[in-house]
Design a protein around this motif. Structure first.
Motif, PDB file in Angstrom:
ATOM      1  N   TYR A  86       0.833  -1.206   0.000  1.00 38.50           N
ATOM      2  CA  TYR A  86       0.000   0.000   0.000  1.00 38.50           C
ATOM      3  C   TYR A  86       0.874   1.264   0.000  1.00 38.50           C
ATOM      4  O   TYR A  86       0.635   2.200  -0.752  1.00 38.50           O
ATOM      5  CB  TYR A  86      -0.923  -0.002   1.227  1.00 38.50           C
ATOM      6  CG  TYR A  86      -1.659   1.288   1.414  1.00 38.50           C
ATOM      7  CD1 TYR A  86      -1.255   2.214   2.360  1.00 38.50           C
ATOM      8  CD2 TYR A  86      -2.765   1.598   0.629  1.00 38.50           C
ATOM      9  CE1 TYR A  86      -1.918   3.411   2.527  1.00 38.50           C
ATOM     10  CE2 TYR A  86      -3.443   2.790   0.785  1.00 38.50           C
ATOM     11  CZ  TYR A  86      -3.011   3.694   1.738  1.00 38.50           C
ATOM     12  OH  TYR A  86      -3.674   4.878   1.887  1.00 38.50           O
ATOM     13  N   LEU A  87       1.909   1.281   0.840  1.00 43.35           N
ATOM     14  CA  LEU A  87       2.797   2.441   0.895  1.00 43.35           C
ATOM     15  C   LEU A  87       3.557   2.638  -0.421  1.00 43.35           C
ATOM     16  O   LEU A  87       3.745   3.769  -0.867  1.00 43.35           O
ATOM     17  CB  LEU A  87       3.773   2.308   2.062  1.00 43.35           C
ATOM     18  CG  LEU A  87       3.149   2.458   3.462  1.00 43.35           C
ATOM     19  CD1 LEU A  87       4.201   2.176   4.537  1.00 43.35           C
ATOM     20  CD2 LEU A  87       2.567   3.844   3.639  1.00 43.35           C
ATOM     21  N   ALA A  88       3.982   1.534  -1.035  1.00 42.06           N
ATOM     22  CA  ALA A  88       4.691   1.636  -2.316  1.00 42.06           C
ATOM     23  C   ALA A  88       3.779   2.214  -3.388  1.00 42.06           C
ATOM     24  O   ALA A  88       4.173   3.107  -4.156  1.00 42.06           O
ATOM     25  CB  ALA A  88       5.214   0.270  -2.746  1.00 42.06           C
ATOM     26  N   ILE A  89       2.544   1.730  -3.422  1.00 41.74           N
ATOM     27  CA  ILE A  89       1.576   2.242  -4.401  1.00 41.74           C
ATOM     28  C   ILE A  89       1.307   3.720  -4.143  1.00 41.74           C
ATOM     29  O   ILE A  89       1.298   4.533  -5.064  1.00 41.74           O
ATOM     30  CB  ILE A  89       0.262   1.430  -4.339  1.00 41.74           C
ATOM     31  CG1 ILE A  89       0.495   0.013  -4.845  1.00 41.74           C
ATOM     32  CG2 ILE A  89      -0.837   2.112  -5.145  1.00 41.74           C
ATOM     33  CD1 ILE A  89      -0.669  -0.924  -4.594  1.00 41.74           C
ATOM     34  N   LYS A  90       1.092   4.056  -2.903  1.00 48.16           N
ATOM     35  CA  LYS A  90       0.809   5.449  -2.546  1.00 48.16           C
ATOM     36  C   LYS A  90       1.977   6.361  -2.927  1.00 48.16           C
ATOM     37  O   LYS A  90       1.782   7.426  -3.508  1.00 48.16           O
ATOM     38  CB  LYS A  90       0.528   5.555  -1.051  1.00 48.16           C
ATOM     39  CG  LYS A  90       0.154   6.951  -0.580  1.00 48.16           C
ATOM     40  CD  LYS A  90      -0.069   6.959   0.916  1.00 48.16           C
ATOM     41  CE  LYS A  90      -0.448   8.320   1.424  1.00 48.16           C
ATOM     42  NZ  LYS A  90       0.577   9.316   1.306  1.00 48.16           N
ATOM     43  N   THR A  91       3.195   5.921  -2.647  1.00 47.60           N
ATOM     44  CA  THR A  91       4.380   6.722  -2.977  1.00 47.60           C
ATOM     45  C   THR A  91       4.498   6.929  -4.479  1.00 47.60           C
ATOM     46  O   THR A  91       4.723   8.053  -4.942  1.00 47.60           O
ATOM     47  CB  THR A  91       5.653   6.029  -2.446  1.00 47.60           C
ATOM     48  OG1 THR A  91       5.506   5.816  -1.048  1.00 47.60           O
ATOM     49  CG2 THR A  91       6.882   6.871  -2.708  1.00 47.60           C
TER      50      THR A  91
END
Length: 179
Positions: free
Chosen positions: A82-87
């Motif tokens: 989720y954090l990778a996608i958001k970044t």
């Protein structure tokens, strides 16, 4: 297209992780249910069976901890995804909206500058072609003038060298001697 492909890939991975979390949760519930059943059976049995219950419970508690650790690991993977996608989305939005207008204006200025340079160079080429044409015609005229002067010089030099036929004594002897 690359972004859409990555987004589809992320969705698939997210779906897999959710399914894994669900299966782990179901397994955990089944194990907890088995533990409760074993506890219920062991409570009803005598002291000998109490020892067995403690051993079984400790074994099941260990298994339960392992399942919980796997579940926590799956949840952590999901959070990282989720954090990778958001970044990546934030970076993409920043590039397209934040600096995109500046880049477009800069590209447009560069295009205009290149068009001006092209126009100037084309005009320069046309001027050089015209100059080349005039130089070629001038060279042609000079060569023609030189040829005319050479011919005139030959004619003039031939007239000076050749004496008139009537004034030449022994002209017939020269002809004989030359032949």
């Amino acid at each position: 297209m690359v972004f859409a492909f990555k987004e589809a890939e992320w969705k698939q991975e997210r779906k897999k992780l959710k399914e894994e979390v669900k299966t782990l949760g179901k397994n955990l519930e089944e194990k907890e249910e088995k533990i409760r059943e074993m506890k219920d059976r062991l409570v009803n049995e005598k002291d000998d069976e109490m020892e067995w219950q403690l051993l079984g419970t400790s074994f099941l508690m260990g298994r339960m901890k392992e399942e919980r650790a796997r579940r926590d690991e799956a949840v952590e993977k999901w959070k990282q995804l989720y954090l990778a996608i958001k970044t990546e989305l934030d970076e993409l939005i920043q590039r397209t909206h934040g600096n995109g207008l500046y880049w477009r204006a800069e590209d447009e200025n560069m295009i205009q500058e290149l068009k001006r340079e092209l126009r100037d160079k084309e005009q320069n080429i046309e001027a050089l072609k015209a100059q080349l044409g005039s130089v070629e015609t001038e060279v042609y005229r000079k060569q023609r003038d030189i040829d005319i002067l050479r011919q005139s010089f030959r004619i003039m030099s031939h007239k000076k060298k050749a004496p008139p036929i009537s004034s030449c004594k022994g002209f017939s002897k020269k002809l004989l001697w030359l032949s």
